[in-house]
Design a protein around this motif. Structure first.
Motif: not given
Length: 315
Positions: A53-78
């Protein structure tokens, strides 16, 4: 651009499976070439669902630092919300991931429930409705049945803790009922010209309504000492964040009649555990709703449109 919505069920009915009005995700979906929508996402499912995903949309799902480091394609969190405490914002900044929220989409809805709590404590409409449903009015010896005390909001004093857009809307609605509104300063913050200290506000307030964020200054702000400064006839309303109230202290204050009652739309842990002290059967005069203040159909559509507007600015 590919996007994934991890917990669309938090917006209620988006698949036509209930009697609620359908939450229309079309404005958001039109922003992307590919848009995958999941009702809910477990922690162990996050990486697999977000990996492309280029964009992840979440309300309550936790996106911590360790998770983000494993998502090199991710550009945006909404965020499908205003609060962003479930995102590691520092890690996102280091990884050059942009983060967006949506502010003010639920202002009127939250203010509306705040007034609903106050109105019900004034009229005891819910309790009187239950009497009728139980057949008590049908057996009354006269035309009326007033088993619970009724008062008027006219002339009562409302103390606001938090004076952003929601607090200001609550003030406007309360003044329409003839209430006097005062704004209490949060300890540790600069005093503003329109504010009074908590020590001054609490002894005169008939209602105390919370509209502040959860911070180090506001966590457990409402504790034993706070309740003992209030009138024994006063009520607490919380449509802000659960941990602003020390729940054990509130339970004791209600049982000992230190204050008259409490209307809560939020608790410290959601969904609450069965041993939450405020859910005990012996807590008197408490009304708890399941975090619904934000959730009007109109507010949900403003939230969806707000997310879409944020995404359009990226293109």
């Amino acid at each position: 651009m590919r996007a994934v919505f991890l917990d669309a069920d938090t917006l209620g009915n988006w698949q036509g499976k209930s009697h609620q009005p359908l939450a229309d995700l079309t404005p958001l979906a039109e922003c992307f070439d590919d848009f995958d929508v999941y009702g809910l996402t477990k922690p162990e499912e996050v990486l697999e669902r977000c990996k492309d995903a280029d964009v992840v949309i979440t309300n309550k799902v936790v996106l911590d630092g360790e998770t983000l480091k494993q998502l090199p394609q991710l550009k945006v969190i909404q965020l499908a919300a205003t609060g962003m405490n479930n995102i590691d914002l520092e890690a996102a900044k280091e990884l050059d991931i942009k983060c967006f929220n949506v502010a003010d989409y639920s202002t009127f809805a939250v203010a509306q429930l705040t007034l609903q709590f106050m109105l019900n404590f004034a009229t005891r409409a819910c309790e009187h409705y239950q009497l009728t449903a139980q057949g008590a009015w049908q057996k009354s010896r006269m035309f009326t049945l007033t088993d619970f005390p009724i008062m008027e909001l006219e002339g009562k004093t409302l103390a606001l803790i938090g004076y952003g857009n929601i607090g200001k809307k609550v003030e406007q609605l309360a003044q329409a009922f003839g209430m006097k509104v005062i704004v209490a300063n949060i300890p540790g913050r600069p005093m503003r010209d329109n504010q009074v200290t908590l020590d001054e506000a609490l002894p005169q307030a008939d209602f105390v309504s919370l509209h502040c964020p959860l911070t180090d200054e506001t966590k457990d702000l409402l504790n034993k000492d706070f309740f003992h400064q209030m009138k024994s006839t006063a009520y607490v309303i919380n449509t802000a964040r659960g941990p602003v109230i020390n729940e054990q202290d509130l339970a004791i204050a209600l049982k000992n009649k230190v204050i008259a009652g409490a209307g809560l739309d939020v608790l410290s842990v959601e969904p609450p555990s069965l041993n939450n002290p405020l859910l005990a059967s012996d807590i008197p005069n408490i009304a708890i709703t399941p975090h619904i203040a934000w959730a009007s159909h109109e507010a949900k559509q403003r939230l969806i449109q707000g997310m879409a507007d944020n995404m359009k600015e990226l293109s």
